[in-house]
Design an enzyme around this catalytic site. Structure first.
Site, mmCIF file in Angstrom:
data_model
loop_
_atom_site.group_PDB
_atom_site.id
_atom_site.type_symbol
_atom_site.label_atom_id
_atom_site.label_comp_id
_atom_site.label_asym_id
_atom_site.label_seq_id
_atom_site.Cartn_x
_atom_site.Cartn_y
_atom_site.Cartn_z
ATOM 1 N N ALA A 112 -65.558 -56.857 -35.926
ATOM 2 C CA ALA A 112 -64.560 -57.621 -36.669
ATOM 3 C C ALA A 112 -64.793 -59.117 -36.562
ATOM 4 O O ALA A 112 -64.060 -59.900 -37.146
ATOM 5 C CB ALA A 112 -63.166 -57.278 -36.144
ATOM 6 N N LEU A 114 -64.654 -60.613 -33.598
ATOM 7 C CA LEU A 114 -63.787 -61.055 -32.499
ATOM 8 C C LEU A 114 -64.526 -61.038 -31.156
ATOM 9 O O LEU A 114 -63.903 -60.998 -30.102
ATOM 10 C CB LEU A 114 -62.525 -60.191 -32.435
ATOM 11 C CG LEU A 114 -61.672 -60.201 -33.705
ATOM 12 C CD1 LEU A 114 -60.464 -59.271 -33.552
ATOM 13 C CD2 LEU A 114 -61.185 -61.615 -34.031
ATOM 14 N N SER A 116 -66.619 -58.725 -29.815
ATOM 15 C CA SER A 116 -66.649 -57.488 -29.017
ATOM 16 C C SER A 116 -68.007 -57.301 -28.343
ATOM 17 O O SER A 116 -68.067 -56.842 -27.199
ATOM 18 C CB SER A 116 -66.290 -56.272 -29.863
ATOM 19 O OG SER A 116 -67.096 -56.214 -31.003
ATOM 20 N N ALA A 118 -70.201 -59.656 -27.345
ATOM 21 C CA ALA A 118 -70.323 -60.603 -26.224
ATOM 22 C C ALA A 118 -69.424 -60.154 -25.069
ATOM 23 O O ALA A 118 -69.825 -60.195 -23.902
ATOM 24 C CB ALA A 118 -69.962 -62.017 -26.674
ATOM 25 N N ALA A 119 -68.208 -59.689 -25.398
ATOM 26 C CA ALA A 119 -67.291 -59.252 -24.338
ATOM 27 C C ALA A 119 -67.867 -58.039 -23.600
ATOM 28 O O ALA A 119 -67.793 -57.956 -22.372
ATOM 29 C CB ALA A 119 -65.924 -58.918 -24.927
ATOM 30 N N ASP A 160 -70.303 -67.657 -29.115
ATOM 31 C CA ASP A 160 -69.543 -66.467 -28.683
ATOM 32 C C ASP A 160 -69.651 -66.300 -27.162
ATOM 33 O O ASP A 160 -68.639 -66.140 -26.464
ATOM 34 C CB ASP A 160 -70.081 -65.184 -29.345
ATOM 35 C CG ASP A 160 -69.767 -65.118 -30.826
ATOM 36 O OD1 ASP A 160 -69.393 -66.152 -31.394
ATOM 37 O OD2 ASP A 160 -69.918 -64.024 -31.410
HETATM 38 C C1 MEV Z 1 -70.216 -65.528 -34.984
HETATM 39 O O1 MEV Z 1 -69.126 -65.268 -34.121
HETATM 40 C C2 MEV Z 1 -70.359 -66.995 -35.229
HETATM 41 C C3 MEV Z 1 -71.486 -67.403 -36.179
HETATM 42 O O2 MEV Z 1 -71.371 -68.813 -36.301
HETATM 43 C C4 MEV Z 1 -72.843 -66.999 -35.655
HETATM 44 C C5 MEV Z 1 -73.274 -67.788 -34.430
HETATM 45 O O3 MEV Z 1 -72.707 -68.832 -34.152
HETATM 46 O O4 MEV Z 1 -74.243 -67.334 -33.785
HETATM 47 C C6 MEV Z 1 -71.297 -66.807 -37.563
#
Ligand code: MEV
Length: 326
Positions: A112, A114, A116, A118-119, A160
Site C-alpha cells: 500500500a 506504507l 510494510s 521496510a518494516a 523508507d
Molecule cells: C516509496 O515509499 C517512496 C518513493 O519515493 C521511492 C523511494 O524513495 O525509494 C516512491
C-alpha cells in the site's frame, strides 16, 4: 527454486529466540522527488510489523500466518523477492542461525506504500540480532536493510528505511556523496491523518521506473515538477514545525496535483482524494509510490471528525484508519 507457499493452519509451540518490531511509514510530502535528490518529509506510523525468531528444523524460513505464506529464505537465483531479501538480512545479522523461522505478524496493509517491506526487514533484523545476542547500531541496521530493500525496490532513495529505523518525523534528502541528510523534525503538534486505500499499488519499483521513463522523454518539465515537490516539502516541514495544519493541507493538495501530472496517481487515488476534500479534509494526497496504494487526508485534530471520515471511506468501500504522526 525457493517458492512462497500457503501456510499450514496449525503449528506446534516453538522456542522463541528473539523478537523485534518496526513501524510502517507515511510520506507526508516529497515521494518520488526524493529519488532525484529533493527533500522528503516522512513519519513513522503507530502500527507496523513484529517478528519472532523461533527454532525451526526446516529453517531458515519465513512464516507469516496472516499473509498465508511460508517461504524458505534463499539467495538462490529465481527465488521469491521476499525470500532473497530476508536471506540477505539473516546472512548479514546472524549467519549462524540457520534452523530458525521468522514468524511475522503485522498491522499494516501490504503493498500500500506504507512501508510494510521496510518494516518487515527492520523487524527481522532486530529479532535476529536479539536471537544472536548481538548489538545492531542504527548505521549497521540501515545498511543491512538498504541491501534487502534493493531486492524489492531496485534503487530506493532510502527514505523508507530511514523513517522506519529512526521513528518520529524526519526530513530526508539524498546526497550525491552517498550519505543522506536525515533531520529529525520537531512537530509543534501531532499531524492528524486518515489513511485510506482501495487497491494495492503496482509496486514501488514499477512506479519509480515508469516515472524515470517519462522523465527521460520530458526532462525539462519533469525536473521542474520534481523541484516544485521539493519546494513544497521544505514549506511543509516549516508548517509542521509551526503546527500550521491549514497551510500543510494546502501544500498536500498542491503536491497531489503535481504527483498526478507526473503520472503516479490513479483513478482510485484521485477519487479518494476528491472524496476526502468533499468531506472537509484540510488537504489530501497520495502517499508512497502511488499508482494504486494509499492516500492520506489531513484532518483538523478533532478525533470525532477523523472517525467520521474513516467511516465515510469505509462506506465507500475503501479500507481506512486514523492516526497521529509525530
Ligand atoms: C516509496 O515509499 C517512496 C518513493 O519515493 C521511492 C523511494 O524513495 O525509494 C516512491
Amino acid at each position: 527454486m525457493a517458492e512462497v507457499t500457503a501456510a499450514p493452519t496449525t503449528r506446534k509451540t516453538q522456542t522463541v529466540l528473539g523478537t523485534g518490531s518496526a513501524p510502517g511509514k507515511i510520506i507526508v510530502l516529497g515521494e518520488h522527488a526524493v529519488v532525484y535528490g529533493q527533500p522528503a518529509l516522512a513519519a513513522a506510523l503507530d502500527r507496523g510489523v513484529r517478528v519472532v525468531v523461533e527454532k525451526d528444523e526446516e529453517g531458515p524460513r519465513l512464516r507469516a500466518p496472516r499473509w498465508g505464506v511460508v517461504a524458505p529464505l534463499s539467495g538462490e537465483e529465481g527465488s521469491a523477492p521476499l525470500s532473497v531479501a530476508l536471506e540477505r538480512v539473516r546472512a548479514a545479522v546472524a549467519p549462524e542461525l540457520t534452523q530458525v523461522a521468522l514468524v511475522a505478524e503485522d498491522r499494516l496493509p501490504l503493498g500500500a506504500g506504507l512501508g510494510s517491506s521496510a518494516a518487515l526487514t527492520v523487524a527481522s533484523a532486530r529479532a535476529l540480532a536479539a536471537a544472536a545476542g548481538r548489538e545492531l547500531t542504527v548505521d549497521r541496521l540501515t545498511e543491512v536493510v538498504h541491501a534487502a530493500e534493493q531486492v524489492f525496490h531496485g534503487n530506493p532513495s532510502g527514505v523508507d528505511q530511514a523513517t522506519v529505523v529512526r521513528g518520529g518525523v524526519i526530513q530526508f534528502q539524498r546526497s550525491p556523496g552517498g550519505t543522506p541528510s536525515i533531520r529529525p523534525v520537531n512537530a509543534a503538534r501531532p499531524i492528524p491523518v486518515v489513511v485510506a486505500l482501495e487497491r494495492p499499488h503496482v509496486g514501488t519499483k514499477e512506479a519509480v521506473e515508469g516515472l524515470r521513463r517519462r522523465r527521460d522523454r520530458h526532462p525539462r518539465t519533469l525536473d521542474l515538477l520534481l523541484g516544485e515537490l521539493g519546494a513544497l516539502c521544505t514549506e511543509g516541514t516549516a508548517a509542521v514545525e509551526k503546527g500550521d495544519l491549514v497551510t500543510l493541507g494546502e501544500l498536500m493538495d498542491l503536491a497531489h496535483g503535481i504527483l498526478s501530472a507526473l503520472g503516479v496517481s490513479s483513478s482510485d487515488l484521485d477519487g479518494l482524494v476528491q472524496f476526502a476534500r468533499s468531506q472537509g479534509a484540510l488537504g489530501a494526497k497520495l502517499t508512497g509510490a502511488g499508482v494504486g496504494g494509499a492516500m492520506i487526508a489531513l484532518t483538523d485534530g478533532d478525533p470525532d471528525r477523523a472517525r467520521q471520515l474513516v467511516l465515510a471511506f469505509r462506506a465507500r468501500g475503501a479500507s481506512a484508519f486514523a492516526c497521529e504522526l509525530g
